[in-house]
Motif scaffolding. Structure first.
Motif, PDB file in Angstrom:
ATOM      1  N   THR A 208       2.240  -5.420 -10.451  1.00 36.62           N
ATOM      2  CA  THR A 208       1.969  -6.377  -9.366  1.00 36.62           C
ATOM      3  C   THR A 208       2.574  -5.842  -8.068  1.00 36.62           C
ATOM      4  O   THR A 208       3.597  -6.350  -7.588  1.00 36.62           O
ATOM      5  CB  THR A 208       2.562  -7.761  -9.690  1.00 36.62           C
ATOM      6  N   PRO A 209       1.966  -4.790  -7.486  1.00 31.06           N
ATOM      7  CA  PRO A 209       2.541  -4.171  -6.273  1.00 31.06           C
ATOM      8  C   PRO A 209       2.625  -5.107  -5.077  1.00 31.06           C
ATOM      9  O   PRO A 209       3.412  -4.859  -4.158  1.00 31.06           O
ATOM     10  CB  PRO A 209       1.596  -2.993  -6.008  1.00 31.06           C
ATOM     11  N   SER A 210       1.856  -6.185  -5.091  1.00 31.16           N
ATOM     12  CA  SER A 210       1.920  -7.121  -3.971  1.00 31.16           C
ATOM     13  C   SER A 210       3.283  -7.809  -3.884  1.00 31.16           C
ATOM     14  O   SER A 210       3.624  -8.396  -2.860  1.00 31.16           O
ATOM     15  CB  SER A 210       0.823  -8.180  -4.108  1.00 31.16           C
ATOM     16  N   MET A 211       4.073  -7.730  -4.968  1.00 32.38           N
ATOM     17  CA  MET A 211       5.383  -8.376  -5.001  1.00 32.38           C
ATOM     18  C   MET A 211       6.504  -7.437  -4.553  1.00 32.38           C
ATOM     19  O   MET A 211       7.667  -7.821  -4.545  1.00 32.38           O
ATOM     20  CB  MET A 211       5.679  -8.858  -6.433  1.00 32.38           C
ATOM     21  N   VAL A 212       6.174  -6.192  -4.205  1.00 34.72           N
ATOM     22  CA  VAL A 212       7.239  -5.208  -4.002  1.00 34.72           C
ATOM     23  C   VAL A 212       8.178  -5.572  -2.860  1.00 34.72           C
ATOM     24  O   VAL A 212       9.396  -5.362  -2.960  1.00 34.72           O
ATOM     25  CB  VAL A 212       6.640  -3.797  -3.790  1.00 34.72           C
ATOM     26  N   LEU A 213       7.687  -6.118  -1.757  1.00 34.87           N
ATOM     27  CA  LEU A 213       8.570  -6.446  -0.634  1.00 34.87           C
ATOM     28  C   LEU A 213       9.600  -7.507  -1.017  1.00 34.87           C
ATOM     29  O   LEU A 213      10.803  -7.296  -0.809  1.00 34.87           O
ATOM     30  CB  LEU A 213       7.756  -6.887   0.583  1.00 34.87           C
ATOM     31  N   PRO A 214       9.197  -8.660  -1.586  1.00 34.30           N
ATOM     32  CA  PRO A 214      10.227  -9.624  -1.997  1.00 34.30           C
ATOM     33  C   PRO A 214      11.160  -9.082  -3.081  1.00 34.30           C
ATOM     34  O   PRO A 214      12.334  -9.437  -3.106  1.00 34.30           O
ATOM     35  CB  PRO A 214       9.420 -10.829  -2.510  1.00 34.30           C
ATOM     36  N   LEU A 215      10.646  -8.209  -3.944  1.00 35.42           N
ATOM     37  CA  LEU A 215      11.508  -7.625  -4.975  1.00 35.42           C
ATOM     38  C   LEU A 215      12.564  -6.709  -4.358  1.00 35.42           C
ATOM     39  O   LEU A 215      13.720  -6.698  -4.787  1.00 35.42           O
ATOM     40  CB  LEU A 215      10.667  -6.848  -5.989  1.00 35.42           C
TER      41      LEU A 215
ATOM     42  N   VAL B 199       0.833  -1.209   0.000  1.00 45.02           N
ATOM     43  CA  VAL B 199       0.000   0.000   0.000  1.00 45.02           C
ATOM     44  C   VAL B 199       0.867   1.257   0.000  1.00 45.02           C
ATOM     45  O   VAL B 199       0.597   2.217  -0.727  1.00 45.02           O
ATOM     46  CB  VAL B 199      -0.960   0.006   1.207  1.00 45.02           C
ATOM     47  N   VAL B 200       1.937   1.268   0.808  1.00 42.90           N
ATOM     48  CA  VAL B 200       2.835   2.428   0.841  1.00 42.90           C
ATOM     49  C   VAL B 200       3.471   2.645  -0.530  1.00 42.90           C
ATOM     50  O   VAL B 200       3.643   3.780  -0.990  1.00 42.90           O
ATOM     51  CB  VAL B 200       3.930   2.241   1.912  1.00 42.90           C
ATOM     52  N   PHE B 201       3.810   1.563  -1.214  1.00 42.74           N
ATOM     53  CA  PHE B 201       4.465   1.626  -2.528  1.00 42.74           C
ATOM     54  C   PHE B 201       3.514   2.062  -3.648  1.00 42.74           C
ATOM     55  O   PHE B 201       3.908   2.759  -4.578  1.00 42.74           O
ATOM     56  CB  PHE B 201       5.055   0.249  -2.855  1.00 42.74           C
ATOM     57  N   THR B 202       2.242   1.678  -3.549  1.00 47.63           N
ATOM     58  CA  THR B 202       1.289   1.908  -4.636  1.00 47.63           C
ATOM     59  C   THR B 202       1.058   3.398  -4.865  1.00 47.63           C
ATOM     60  O   THR B 202       0.702   4.131  -3.943  1.00 47.63           O
ATOM     61  CB  THR B 202      -0.061   1.230  -4.330  1.00 47.63           C
ATOM     62  N   PRO B 203       1.257   3.892  -6.106  1.00 43.04           N
ATOM     63  CA  PRO B 203       1.042   5.319  -6.410  1.00 43.04           C
ATOM     64  C   PRO B 203      -0.368   5.773  -6.047  1.00 43.04           C
ATOM     65  O   PRO B 203      -1.352   5.086  -6.338  1.00 43.04           O
ATOM     66  CB  PRO B 203       1.271   5.386  -7.935  1.00 43.04           C
ATOM     67  N   GLY B 204      -0.443   6.924  -5.378  1.00 44.88           N
ATOM     68  CA  GLY B 204      -1.728   7.489  -5.004  1.00 44.88           C
ATOM     69  C   GLY B 204      -2.256   7.015  -3.671  1.00 44.88           C
ATOM     70  O   GLY B 204      -3.214   7.583  -3.133  1.00 44.88           O
ATOM     71  N   ARG B 205      -1.634   5.972  -3.112  1.00 44.00           N
ATOM     72  CA  ARG B 205      -2.109   5.458  -1.819  1.00 44.00           C
ATOM     73  C   ARG B 205      -1.136   5.839  -0.712  1.00 44.00           C
ATOM     74  O   ARG B 205      -1.383   6.733   0.061  1.00 44.00           O
ATOM     75  CB  ARG B 205      -2.327   3.937  -1.907  1.00 44.00           C
TER      76      ARG B 205
ATOM     77  N   PRO C 140       9.313  -1.425   9.863  1.00 52.85           N
ATOM     78  CA  PRO C 140      10.111  -1.844   8.705  1.00 52.85           C
ATOM     79  C   PRO C 140       9.295  -1.963   7.423  1.00 52.85           C
ATOM     80  O   PRO C 140       9.788  -1.637   6.335  1.00 52.85           O
ATOM     81  CB  PRO C 140      10.662  -3.208   9.133  1.00 52.85           C
ATOM     82  N   ALA C 141       8.048  -2.431   7.537  1.00 57.67           N
ATOM     83  CA  ALA C 141       7.212  -2.577   6.342  1.00 57.67           C
ATOM     84  C   ALA C 141       6.908  -1.217   5.725  1.00 57.67           C
ATOM     85  O   ALA C 141       6.908  -1.064   4.493  1.00 57.67           O
ATOM     86  CB  ALA C 141       5.916  -3.304   6.699  1.00 57.67           C
ATOM     87  N   TYR C 142       6.639  -0.211   6.566  1.00 56.63           N
ATOM     88  CA  TYR C 142       6.416   1.148   6.062  1.00 56.63           C
ATOM     89  C   TYR C 142       7.672   1.660   5.340  1.00 56.63           C
ATOM     90  O   TYR C 142       7.599   2.212   4.240  1.00 56.63           O
ATOM     91  CB  TYR C 142       6.086   2.094   7.220  1.00 56.63           C
ATOM     92  N   ILE C 143       8.829   1.481   5.984  1.00 55.02           N
ATOM     93  CA  ILE C 143      10.072   1.999   5.406  1.00 55.02           C
ATOM     94  C   ILE C 143      10.387   1.307   4.085  1.00 55.02           C
ATOM     95  O   ILE C 143      10.739   1.955   3.084  1.00 55.02           O
ATOM     96  CB  ILE C 143      11.236   1.817   6.398  1.00 55.02           C
ATOM     97  N   LEU C 144      10.247  -0.010   4.041  1.00 60.54           N
ATOM     98  CA  LEU C 144      10.563  -0.742   2.816  1.00 60.54           C
ATOM     99  C   LEU C 144       9.581  -0.404   1.694  1.00 60.54           C
ATOM    100  O   LEU C 144       9.952  -0.372   0.520  1.00 60.54           O
ATOM    101  CB  LEU C 144      10.573  -2.245   3.099  1.00 60.54           C
ATOM    102  N   GLY C 145       8.320  -0.139   2.052  1.00 61.87           N
ATOM    103  CA  GLY C 145       7.371   0.309   1.037  1.00 61.87           C
ATOM    104  C   GLY C 145       7.789   1.646   0.449  1.00 61.87           C
ATOM    105  O   GLY C 145       7.711   1.877  -0.775  1.00 61.87           O
TER     106      GLY C 145
END
Length: 526
Positions: free
Chosen positions: A305-312, A70-76, A277-282
């Motif tokens: 596929t923004p759901s893949m951003v953390l493993p990427l 969600v943090v990574f997704t543009p506009g969210r 950490p999840a916020y920062i990595l996003g």
């Protein structure tokens, strides 16, 4: 496809460690021949184990991966990444209003008070909503693990899902809540180390711009039209996070009622810390020029596929050794959620359906084996869903809505409204269900048939209709319950018309309530 065998070996070692700890912890189940002891660990969970296992209940694969997404997704961005704080606050709500009373009453599952107040069969209806939520949550986090392993190790994700599910099932099968709680400690520590270790390497990667320069990318955009939706999500997360058996499995296992409440307050802070950490990595993902990484954008585009951003991020922005540690963190998150959901679902079925409805005279030995078989069945069902359905997360979102709209108001009534009864339960559930489904759900192509105020053809429902549905369900249950109680209490209707048999045993029910209140008063100062 080149498999990263070093990572595979590391993953095997991690799973062996978890399995050994789970089997060791199973030896602590004193009186393991009693089903209740297996479900609530002899009510012997103290501060140390209780804190870790409560935090690990929420901090799962969906929690970590979803926040970064969600943090990574543009506009969210951070503005819409409400789940960590919302779900954490649900611990506070439970600690203030529910945990003490339910632990003092010595319930075994969250469904127990419903069956005491509404009867085994009508109370059992609420089991179905709780079961759906737990199984879909389990399937969601298993699917998240599969995608993570596919990216980092380039290993078949179906195989990873199956192995993970089997490991969790084995130690849960043998040791019950003790095994789940002790493995949660290791899993939470691994999550903490793995995620925090990834941050400095990811932030200093040459492909990542300074976060201070990209704050408009990861803070999110505010749309005044979406205020109602934003507020609705807060209510859903905070109060919809209250009535979950995975939480009550641990709260009801605490040594004392006061400890159950205090653990809930402590878990609030633990969840907040673990979500950082999840916020920062996003934010790191949103600040990354992915063309500068080794990622093949033609094959995997994080913006598609923004759901893949953390493993990427873990794979392409950190060194291999750190990436494997990150994989261990995500695997630990998934395992901690999987075993929690499997045990809580199985406990509810055995206690509230099999024992209370179909086999009231079943022996403890029989219940233990039914519990074990149910653990295998639930694990198999969740694994099957994780392997075959592409819309698990959206189904889980809808089921979370139903937990909020249907279960939460009934939990308020069953704990804090003495006159609540089955006559109020039925219309309350029906009203809540109609109002929620009437709003539609775009994620599963369910069109609305109720157009709430401010409805927009493009943006959908802008009114906080989920909260409205929950409030209407609560008010209907209370109003009808008191109305029917007055009708029978004052003799306007003969008790022969009490077709649901709720007032024939009124004296018995009153005595039962007095016993529970006395027990609570005696234990609340412990």
């Amino acid at each position: 496809m080149a498999v990263h065998w070093g990572g595979v070996v590391g993953m095997v070692v991690f799973y062996l460690v978890i399995l050994v700890i789970g089997l060791w912890a199973s030896r602590k189940t004193k009186g393991g021949d009693k089903a209740e002891n297996v479900m609530v660990a002899n009510r012997d969970i103290g501060w140390f184990v209780g804190f870790f296992t409560l935090v690990a209940t929420w901090i799962g694969g969906g929690f970590i991966n979803g926040t970064a997404e969600v943090v990574f997704t543009p506009g969210r961005g951070v503005l819409w990444a409400q789940a960590p704080l919302g779900y954490s606050l649900s611990f506070v709500v439970n600690g203030l209003f529910f945990a003490k009373k339910m632990r003092a009453a010595e319930y075994v599952t969250m469904i127990d008070p419903f069956q005491i107040k509404y009867g085994p069969r009508f109370g059992g209806i609420l089991f179905l909503v709780a079961l759906l939520g737990e199984v879909l949550w389990c399937a969601t986090v298993l699917a998240a693990l599969g995608s993570t392993i596919a990216v980092i190790l380039e290993l078949d994700q179906n195989l990873a899902v199956i192995i993970s599910a089997c490991i969790a099932a084995v130690y849960t099968f043998i040791g019950g809540l003790y095994s789940v709680a002790y493995t949660d400690i290791v899993q939470l520590v691994l999550m903490f180390i793995g995620l925090w270790l990834s941050i400095p390497f990811a932030m200093t990667n040459e492909a990542v711009a300074p976060l201070s320069e990209t704050k408009f990318e990861w803070l999110g955009e505010w749309d005044t039209d979406m205020l109602g939706v934003w507020l609705d999500k807060w209510m859903l997360l905070i109060f919809g996070g209250v009535p979950w058996q995975a939480y009550y499995q641990r709260a009801l296992a605490a040594k004392t009622p006061r400890l159950a409440a205090n653990l809930s307050f402590a878990a609030f802070f633990g969840c907040i810390v673990m979500s950082v950490p999840a916020y920062i990595l996003g934010a790191v993902g949103a600040s990354t020029d992915w063309e500068m990484t080794g990622l093949n954008l033609n094959k995997t585009d994080p913006y598609e596929t923004p759901s893949m951003v953390l493993p990427l991020i873990i794979q392409y922005l950190t060194p291999p050794v750190v990436a494997f540690m990150g994989l261990g963190a995500v695997s630990a998150a998934v395992m901690s959620s999987t075993d929690s959901s499997v045990l809580s679902s199985s406990s509810m079925f055995v206690r509230n359906i099999y024992s209370n409805i179909f086999r009231p005279k079943a022996s403890d030995k029989e219940l233990i084996w039914v519990l074990r078989v149910t653990i295998l069945v639930v694990t198999g069902l969740a694994t099957l869903l994780a392997l075959t359905l592409s819309s698990i997360y959206t189904l889980f979102v809808l089921c979370s809505d139903l937990v909020f709209v249907l279960l939460f108001p009934q939990l308020i009534c069953v704990i804090h409204v003495p006159k609540a009864n089955t006559y109020g339960l039925i219309p309350g559930l029906i009203i809540g269900l109609i109002l929620r489904l009437g709003g539609g759900e775009k994620a599963i192509s369910l069109p609305p048939f109720i157009y709430y105020p401010f409805y927009d053809e493009e943006k959908g429902q802008l009114f906080p209709f989920r909260t409205l549905a929950m409030m209407c369900s609560l008010i209907t249950t209370i109003a009808v319950s008191y109305g029917v109680w007055l009708v029978f209490k004052r003799g306007y209707l003969s008790k022969k018309w009490d077709v649901l048999n709720r007032f024939h045993d009124e004296n018995h029910n009153t005595e039962e309530a007095k016993k529970l209140n006395t027990k609570y008063e005696l234990q609340e100062n412990l």
